[in-house]
Design a protein around this motif. Structure first.
Motif, PDB file in Angstrom:
ATOM      1  N   THR A 197       0.830  -1.211   0.000  1.00 48.13           N
ATOM      2  CA  THR A 197       0.000   0.000   0.000  1.00 48.13           C
ATOM      3  C   THR A 197       0.860   1.254   0.000  1.00 48.13           C
ATOM      4  OG1 THR A 197      -1.747  -1.161   1.200  1.00 48.13           O
ATOM      5  CG2 THR A 197      -1.799   1.244   1.261  1.00 48.13           C
ATOM      6  N   ASP A 198       1.897   1.263   0.830  1.00 42.43           N
ATOM      7  CA  ASP A 198       2.759   2.440   0.937  1.00 42.43           C
ATOM      8  C   ASP A 198       3.539   2.680  -0.349  1.00 42.43           C
ATOM      9  OD1 ASP A 198       1.897   1.709   3.533  1.00 42.43           O
ATOM     10  OD2 ASP A 198       3.525   2.825   4.430  1.00 42.43           O
ATOM     11  N   VAL A 199       4.008   1.602  -0.961  1.00 49.99           N
ATOM     12  CA  VAL A 199       4.748   1.748  -2.223  1.00 49.99           C
ATOM     13  C   VAL A 199       3.831   2.303  -3.299  1.00 49.99           C
ATOM     14  CG1 VAL A 199       6.100   0.559  -3.974  1.00 49.99           C
ATOM     15  CG2 VAL A 199       6.274  -0.165  -1.596  1.00 49.99           C
ATOM     16  N   LEU A 200       2.633   1.746  -3.399  1.00 45.84           N
ATOM     17  CA  LEU A 200       1.685   2.230  -4.405  1.00 45.84           C
ATOM     18  C   LEU A 200       1.378   3.710  -4.194  1.00 45.84           C
ATOM     19  CD1 LEU A 200      -0.295   1.771  -6.746  1.00 45.84           C
ATOM     20  CD2 LEU A 200      -1.991   1.013  -5.060  1.00 45.84           C
ATOM     21  N   ALA A 201       1.125   4.110  -2.948  1.00 37.91           N
ATOM     22  CA  ALA A 201       0.771   5.505  -2.672  1.00 37.91           C
ATOM     23  C   ALA A 201       1.886   6.454  -3.079  1.00 37.91           C
ATOM     24  CB  ALA A 201       0.454   5.677  -1.189  1.00 37.91           C
ATOM     25  N   GLN A 202       3.119   6.138  -2.713  1.00 42.76           N
ATOM     26  CA  GLN A 202       4.225   7.054  -3.004  1.00 42.76           C
ATOM     27  C   GLN A 202       4.530   7.113  -4.494  1.00 42.76           C
ATOM     28  OE1 GLN A 202       5.308   9.212  -0.966  1.00 42.76           O
ATOM     29  NE2 GLN A 202       4.255   8.367   0.803  1.00 42.76           N
ATOM     30  N   VAL A 203       4.414   5.993  -5.186  1.00 41.87           N
ATOM     31  CA  VAL A 203       4.656   6.008  -6.629  1.00 41.87           C
ATOM     32  C   VAL A 203       3.535   6.770  -7.343  1.00 41.87           C
ATOM     33  CG1 VAL A 203       4.890   4.596  -8.708  1.00 41.87           C
ATOM     34  CG2 VAL A 203       6.065   3.921  -6.615  1.00 41.87           C
ATOM     35  N   LEU A 204       2.289   6.577  -6.922  1.00 41.30           N
ATOM     36  CA  LEU A 204       1.185   7.330  -7.520  1.00 41.30           C
ATOM     37  C   LEU A 204       1.332   8.832  -7.276  1.00 41.30           C
ATOM     38  CD1 LEU A 204      -1.916   5.085  -6.714  1.00 41.30           C
ATOM     39  CD2 LEU A 204      -0.987   5.589  -8.988  1.00 41.30           C
ATOM     40  N   ASN A 205       1.710   9.214  -6.057  1.00 41.58           N
ATOM     41  CA  ASN A 205       1.911  10.635  -5.759  1.00 41.58           C
ATOM     42  C   ASN A 205       2.982  11.235  -6.658  1.00 41.58           C
ATOM     43  OD1 ASN A 205      -0.024  10.680  -3.738  1.00 41.58           O
ATOM     44  ND2 ASN A 205       1.443  10.318  -2.087  1.00 41.58           N
ATOM     45  N   ALA A 206       4.063  10.496  -6.833  1.00 43.35           N
ATOM     46  CA  ALA A 206       5.146  10.988  -7.687  1.00 43.35           C
ATOM     47  C   ALA A 206       4.720  11.032  -9.152  1.00 43.35           C
ATOM     48  CB  ALA A 206       6.392  10.112  -7.517  1.00 43.35           C
ATOM     49  N   LEU A 207       3.923  10.063  -9.585  1.00 45.44           N
ATOM     50  CA  LEU A 207       3.457  10.040 -10.968  1.00 45.44           C
ATOM     51  C   LEU A 207       2.569  11.237 -11.277  1.00 45.44           C
ATOM     52  CD1 LEU A 207       2.575   6.288 -11.625  1.00 45.44           C
ATOM     53  CD2 LEU A 207       4.300   7.632 -12.836  1.00 45.44           C
ATOM     54  N   VAL A 208       1.624  11.547 -10.387  1.00 47.93           N
ATOM     55  CA  VAL A 208       0.719  12.661 -10.689  1.00 47.93           C
ATOM     56  C   VAL A 208       1.455  13.988 -10.634  1.00 47.93           C
ATOM     57  CG1 VAL A 208      -0.185  13.118  -8.359  1.00 47.93           C
ATOM     58  CG2 VAL A 208      -1.648  13.463 -10.352  1.00 47.93           C
ATOM     59  N   THR A 209       2.420  14.123  -9.732  1.00 47.00           N
ATOM     60  CA  THR A 209       3.246  15.336  -9.702  1.00 47.00           C
ATOM     61  C   THR A 209       4.007  15.486 -11.006  1.00 47.00           C
ATOM     62  OG1 THR A 209       3.483  15.248  -7.296  1.00 47.00           O
ATOM     63  CG2 THR A 209       5.140  16.507  -8.516  1.00 47.00           C
ATOM     64  N   MET A 210       4.580  14.389 -11.482  1.00 46.50           N
ATOM     65  CA  MET A 210       5.311  14.406 -12.742  1.00 46.50           C
ATOM     66  C   MET A 210       4.395  14.756 -13.900  1.00 46.50           C
ATOM     67  SD  MET A 210       5.627  12.436 -15.715  1.00 46.50           S
ATOM     68  CE  MET A 210       5.113  10.798 -15.229  1.00 46.50           C
ATOM     69  N   LEU A 211       3.207  14.139 -13.962  1.00 43.44           N
ATOM     70  CA  LEU A 211       2.291  14.361 -15.077  1.00 43.44           C
ATOM     71  C   LEU A 211       1.799  15.802 -15.124  1.00 43.44           C
ATOM     72  CD1 LEU A 211       0.342  11.001 -14.862  1.00 43.44           C
ATOM     73  CD2 LEU A 211       1.637  11.789 -16.855  1.00 43.44           C
ATOM     74  N   GLU A 212       1.555  16.398 -13.969  1.00 44.94           N
ATOM     75  CA  GLU A 212       1.131  17.800 -13.942  1.00 44.94           C
ATOM     76  C   GLU A 212       2.223  18.715 -14.497  1.00 44.94           C
ATOM     77  OE1 GLU A 212      -1.901  17.464 -10.082  1.00 44.94           O
ATOM     78  OE2 GLU A 212       0.146  18.229  -9.823  1.00 44.94           O
ATOM     79  N   LEU A 213       3.478  18.383 -14.191  1.00 44.51           N
ATOM     80  CA  LEU A 213       4.595  19.179 -14.695  1.00 44.51           C
ATOM     81  C   LEU A 213       4.856  18.892 -16.165  1.00 44.51           C
ATOM     82  CD1 LEU A 213       6.710  21.247 -13.793  1.00 44.51           C
ATOM     83  CD2 LEU A 213       8.191  19.343 -13.126  1.00 44.51           C
ATOM     84  N   PHE A 214       4.762  17.624 -16.560  1.00 44.19           N
ATOM     85  CA  PHE A 214       4.971  17.249 -17.957  1.00 44.19           C
ATOM     86  C   PHE A 214       3.911  17.891 -18.847  1.00 44.19           C
ATOM     87  CE2 PHE A 214       4.980  14.725 -21.773  1.00 44.19           C
ATOM     88  CZ  PHE A 214       6.287  14.296 -21.920  1.00 44.19           C
ATOM     89  N   GLU A 215       2.688  17.969 -18.355  1.00 42.80           N
ATOM     90  CA  GLU A 215       1.613  18.582 -19.133  1.00 42.80           C
ATOM     91  C   GLU A 215       1.951  20.017 -19.518  1.00 42.80           C
ATOM     92  OE1 GLU A 215      -2.957  18.049 -18.567  1.00 42.80           O
ATOM     93  OE2 GLU A 215      -2.318  19.681 -17.232  1.00 42.80           O
ATOM     94  N   LYS A 216       2.621  20.744 -18.623  1.00 45.38           N
ATOM     95  CA  LYS A 216       2.946  22.149 -18.872  1.00 45.38           C
ATOM     96  C   LYS A 216       4.240  22.319 -19.670  1.00 45.38           C
ATOM     97  CE  LYS A 216       0.772  23.714 -14.571  1.00 45.38           C
ATOM     98  NZ  LYS A 216       1.002  24.328 -13.236  1.00 45.38           N
ATOM     99  N   HIS A 217       5.231  21.477 -19.390  1.00 40.08           N
ATOM    100  CA  HIS A 217       6.573  21.746 -19.920  1.00 40.08           C
ATOM    101  C   HIS A 217       7.208  20.581 -20.676  1.00 40.08           C
ATOM    102  CE1 HIS A 217       6.458  25.392 -17.514  1.00 40.08           C
ATOM    103  NE2 HIS A 217       6.193  24.671 -16.437  1.00 40.08           N
ATOM    104  N   GLY A 218       6.533  19.443 -20.789  1.00 38.78           N
ATOM    105  CA  GLY A 218       7.140  18.310 -21.475  1.00 38.78           C
ATOM    106  C   GLY A 218       8.291  17.713 -20.690  1.00 38.78           C
ATOM    107  N   LEU A 219       9.252  17.152 -21.394  1.00 35.94           N
ATOM    108  CA  LEU A 219      10.363  16.451 -20.758  1.00 35.94           C
ATOM    109  C   LEU A 219      11.394  17.390 -20.132  1.00 35.94           C
ATOM    110  CD1 LEU A 219      11.697  13.665 -20.242  1.00 35.94           C
ATOM    111  CD2 LEU A 219      12.817  13.893 -22.477  1.00 35.94           C
ATOM    112  N   ALA A 220      11.423  18.644 -20.550  1.00 39.00           N
ATOM    113  CA  ALA A 220      12.499  19.561 -20.157  1.00 39.00           C
ATOM    114  C   ALA A 220      12.796  19.593 -18.656  1.00 39.00           C
ATOM    115  CB  ALA A 220      12.186  20.977 -20.660  1.00 39.00           C
ATOM    116  N   PRO A 221      11.795  19.645 -17.762  1.00 40.74           N
ATOM    117  CA  PRO A 221      12.113  19.735 -16.328  1.00 40.74           C
ATOM    118  C   PRO A 221      12.776  18.484 -15.761  1.00 40.74           C
ATOM    119  CG  PRO A 221       9.850  20.419 -16.761  1.00 40.74           C
ATOM    120  CD  PRO A 221      10.347  19.753 -18.002  1.00 40.74           C
ATOM    121  N   PHE A 222      12.765  17.386 -16.515  1.00 36.00           N
ATOM    122  CA  PHE A 222      13.266  16.113 -16.004  1.00 36.00           C
ATOM    123  C   PHE A 222      14.620  15.715 -16.595  1.00 36.00           C
ATOM    124  CE2 PHE A 222       8.653  16.195 -16.292  1.00 36.00           C
ATOM    125  CZ  PHE A 222       8.298  16.040 -14.956  1.00 36.00           C
TER     126      PHE A 222
END
Length: 283
Positions: A197-222
Motif C-alpha cells: 500500500t505504501d509503495v503504491l501511494a508514493q509512486v502514484l503521488n510521484a506520478l501525478v506530480t510528474m504528469l502535472e509538470l509534464f503537461e505544462k513543460h514536457g520532458l524539459a524539467p526532467f
C-alpha cells in the motif's frame, strides 16, 4: 473503490484501501481505485474500459496481485508470483496530443525513483535508471513501465501507464529469467518490511506530480534529474538490436525528445528506443 481480496497474501502484500486514501496527495483524492486478485493485464483492462465508457472517471488505478499476460516493452512477458510484485496501471488524461508526449516514458522513470526514495531513509543512491524505461537497484532491474494511449484528440491524450515493480521473491524470479543478461532485483533488498500500500501511494503521488509538470513543460524539467540518475551516463555502451550490435560509444545523455545520445568518436548519434537493448562494455 472496487476490491477483490485474497486471504493467501500477508497484510503487507495486500492493498489497504482506507490507508491508501490517507496517503494519497490532494491531486488524487478523486482517484478511482480497482484491485483484483488476478487478471491478464491491467493495461489491457483499463484500455478496454476506457474505450467502452462514454465518460470514464479519471484518474483510475487498477492493481492486480497477479497478471497472467503482463507485458513489458515490445510485448515481452513480465514474470511475478502473486504478491511478490506491485502490478498496476494508472490512467490519466493529459492536455497534450500524442505527438507531444515524447520522452514521457523517461519522465515516468524519474517519478518511480522519486516515489521509492520517499520511502527510503538511506541508500537512495542504490536506485538508478536505465534508458529508456527501467528502474535499477544495485544495477539490477527492479521495475519497468509500459505506456499506451487511448481516447486521444488534437489537444489531449489519456495515457495508461503500466508499472511492474518487484517487491520480493528475487531468487524465484531469477530462476525464470536469463539473470546474466537481465538480472532482477527486489525492493526487499532495501525495504524488507515495506507494505505494498505504501509503495503504491508514493509512486502514484510521484506520478501525478510528474504528469502535472509534464503537461505544462514536457520532458524539459526532467532532463537533468534523468541524466544524474542514469546508470550509464558517461559510460561505454553497446546498442543491440535483435541480439546484434548496431552501435557502440559513450552515453552522454538524452535530448529533448528522450533520445539517447551516443558519442561514437565520430560524432553524436541520437537513438530512439525502437527494439534495441543497452549494455555496458569494457574494453
Amino acid at each position: 473503490m472496487v476490491f477483490s481480496s485474497t486471504s493467501l497474501l500477508s497484510n503487507t502484500r495486500r492493498i489497504d484501501g482506507e490507508r491508501l486514501r490517507t496517503l494519497l496527495s490532494a491531486s488524487l483524492q478523486k482517484l478511482t481505485i480497482e484491485v483484483v486478485a488476478k487478471t491478464g493485464s491491467t493495461n489491457a483492462d483499463l484500455i478496454a474500459h476506457l474505450r467502452a465508457a462514454h465518460k470514464p472517471p479519471l484518474p483510475i488505478v487498477r492493481v492486480a496481485y497477479q497478471q497472467t499476460a503482463g507485458r513489458g516493452r515490445h510485448g515481452r512477458p513480465w514474470f511475478a508470483a502473486a504478491g511478490d510484485a506491485l502490478l498496476f496501471s494508472f490512467a490519466y488524461k493529459i492536455a497534450r496530443p500524442p505527438a507531444e508526449l515524447a520522452g514521457l516514458s523517461l519522465a515516468v522513470g524519474t517519478a518511480i525513483v522519486a516515489g521509492l526514495r520517499a520511502l527510503m531513509r538511506t541508500d537512495t543512491h542504490r536506485l538508478a535508471l536505465k534508458w529508456p524505461n527501467d528502474v535499477l537497484l544495485d544495477g539490477a532491474k527492479l521495475a519497468g513501465s509500459l505506456i499506451e494511449t487511448v481516447r486521444c484528440t488534437n489537444t489531449s491524450s489519456t495515457v495508461v501507464i503500466g508499472i511492474g515493480l518487484n517487491l520480493d521473491g528475487e531468487a524465484a524470479l531469477a530462476a525464470q529469467l536469463d539473470a546474466r543478461a537481465n538480472p532482477p532485483a527486489a525492493l526487499a533488498r532495501v525495504l524488507p518490511a515495506v507494505a505494498m500500500t505504501d509503495v503504491l501511494a508514493q509512486v502514484l503521488n510521484a506520478l501525478v506530480t510528474m504528469l502535472e509538470l509534464f503537461e505544462k513543460h514536457g520532458l524539459a524539467p526532467f532532463l537533468q534529474a534523468w541524466d544524474v540518475d542514469h546508470a550509464y551516463t558517461g559510460k561505454k555502451v553497446l546498442i543491440l538490436e535483435n541480439g546484434h550490435e548496431i552501435l557502440r560509444g559513450v552515453a552522454t545523455g538524452i535530448d529533448s525528445y528522450g533520445r539517447l545520445l551516443i558519442d561514437t568518436g565520430n560524432g553524436i548519434q541520437a537513438l530512439a528506443s525502437g527494439d534495441v537493448s543497452l549494455r555496458a562494455y569494457i574494453l
